[in-house]
Scaffold this active site. Structure first.
Site, PDB file in Angstrom:
ATOM      1  N   HIS A 122       0.711  -1.090  -0.206  1.00  0.00           N
ATOM      2  CA  HIS A 122       0.075   0.195  -0.021  1.00  0.00           C
ATOM      3  C   HIS A 122       0.802   1.182   0.001  1.00  0.00           C
ATOM      4  O   HIS A 122       0.525   2.401  -0.501  1.00  0.00           O
ATOM      5  CB  HIS A 122      -0.923  -0.172   1.203  1.00  0.00           C
ATOM      6  CG  HIS A 122      -2.097  -0.914   0.840  1.00  0.00           C
ATOM      7  ND1 HIS A 122      -2.041  -2.141   1.167  1.00  0.00           N
ATOM      8  CD2 HIS A 122      -3.379  -0.764   0.083  1.00  0.00           C
ATOM      9  CE1 HIS A 122      -3.247  -2.632   0.546  1.00  0.00           C
ATOM     10  NE2 HIS A 122      -3.898  -1.891  -0.004  1.00  0.00           N
ATOM     11  N   HIS A 179       5.180 -14.121   6.559  1.00  0.00           N
ATOM     12  CA  HIS A 179       5.717 -13.165   7.208  1.00  0.00           C
ATOM     13  C   HIS A 179       4.751 -12.634   8.249  1.00  0.00           C
ATOM     14  O   HIS A 179       5.271 -12.346   9.475  1.00  0.00           O
ATOM     15  CB  HIS A 179       6.018 -12.060   6.441  1.00  0.00           C
ATOM     16  CG  HIS A 179       7.222 -10.946   7.082  1.00  0.00           C
ATOM     17  ND1 HIS A 179       6.549 -10.056   8.006  1.00  0.00           N
ATOM     18  CD2 HIS A 179       8.284 -10.760   7.082  1.00  0.00           C
ATOM     19  CE1 HIS A 179       7.366  -9.144   8.262  1.00  0.00           C
ATOM     20  NE2 HIS A 179       8.647  -9.794   7.769  1.00  0.00           N
TER      21      HIS A 179
END
Ligand code: CO
Length: 294
Positions: A122, A179
């Site tokens: 983003h 992750h």
């Protein structure tokens, strides 16, 4: 010249010469030659072994979209600084785009090599948006990360099944290390696990920095009385997290935690970007933006 006639002239110049008219930033009435470029953007890694993954992607992209210039950028400032100390200078996406603007690229396809549309993705979206509103290029489009659509999800599930060692018995677990993130898109990991378990209930997805955590995964494995697990990184590169947090000998590594709980572990130190099945998804996503440039 009337507006319609001018429009026609512009269209003709596009068709006949393959050039595109100058845009405001170009000025002085010069015509800009259409120049398409690809910017591949990864989180980055300072691990030498991770280069295998990046080289593999680079090669596949150039093979699939021949004749188009390919540039690289890393989103991680920490990684870039670490590499700079070793004399390797990688650009941030913003610097890479500024350079491409300077080099008169007119159409830029930015491809995220991230796994999910998390914080890094983003941030990249915002930078691409900034270059777009500056009018730096005629077109600049960002491609999706690995996991975005339901089709991606299904392709990722297939790719995961494709890398599980044949010798693994159905009673043995496969544990993927994602992750994880504080970003709302962390939900992709549990969604992926759901899709995997529809086909094989002994496949689990955990994360280093989000949900599900290794303690939750350990609990599920113990509940199912699983005695053996294959550990994989679900990250593009087998870097620091895979080597240390997953496969390390420290007591808090996933291997140590599960081994201590009586589950024998076999680690596979390969990032997803080392497998063509995963790379194909990123490469295909690049086809989206490039398709709009034709
Ligand atoms: Co990390």
């Amino acid at each position: 010249m009337k507006r319609t006639a001018m429009g026609l002239a512009v269209l003709l110049s596009l068709v006949l010469t393959g050039t595109v008219p100058a845009y405001s930033g170009g000025g002085h009435g010069h015509k800009k030659v259409k120049k398409v470029g690809i910017l591949l953007v990864a989180f980055g890694s300072s691990e030498q072994s991770a280069q295998v993954s990046f080289e593999n992607i680079d090669e596949k992209v150039k093979k699939t979209y021949p004749g188009i210039a390919v540039r690289w950028a890393y989103t991680s400032t920490i990684i870039r600084k670490k590499l700079a100390r070793q004399g390797k200078f990688l650009d941030s996406p913003e610097v890479a785009l500024a350079k491409m603007q300077d080099e008169d690229f007119t159409h830029v396809a930015v491809q995220s090599l991230h796994t999910i549309g998390g914080a890094e993705y983003h941030d990249l979206r915002r930078s691409v948006g900034a270059f777009k509103s500056m009018g730096a290029f005629l077109r600049i489009i960002l491609g999706y990360p690995l996991l975005a659509t339901q089709e991606d999800m299904e392709r990722v599930v297939d790719a995961i099944f494709g890398i599980i060692p044949k010798k693994r018995k159905k009673s043995e677990a496969v544990v993927l290390m994602g992750h994880g993130t504080h970003h709302p898109s962390n939900a992709f990991y549990a969604a992926l696990m759901f899709q995997l378990q529809l086909q094989d209930p002994n496949i689990f997805v955990g994360t280093v920095e989000g949900y599900p955590e290794i303690d939750a995964v350990k609990g599920w494995l113990l509940k199912k009385k699983i005695k053996r697990a294959y550990l994989f990184p679900f990250m593009s590169v087998a870097g620091d997290h895979a080597k240390n947090d997953m496969a390390g000998d420290e007591p808090d590594s996933w291997k140590s935690i599960l081994t201590k709980a009586g589950i024998r572990c076999e680690v596979i130190l390969k990032g997803t970007a080392e497998f063509d099945s995963f790379v194909g998804i990123w490469v295909d996503h690049l086809g989206g933006p490039l398709g709009h440039f034709e």
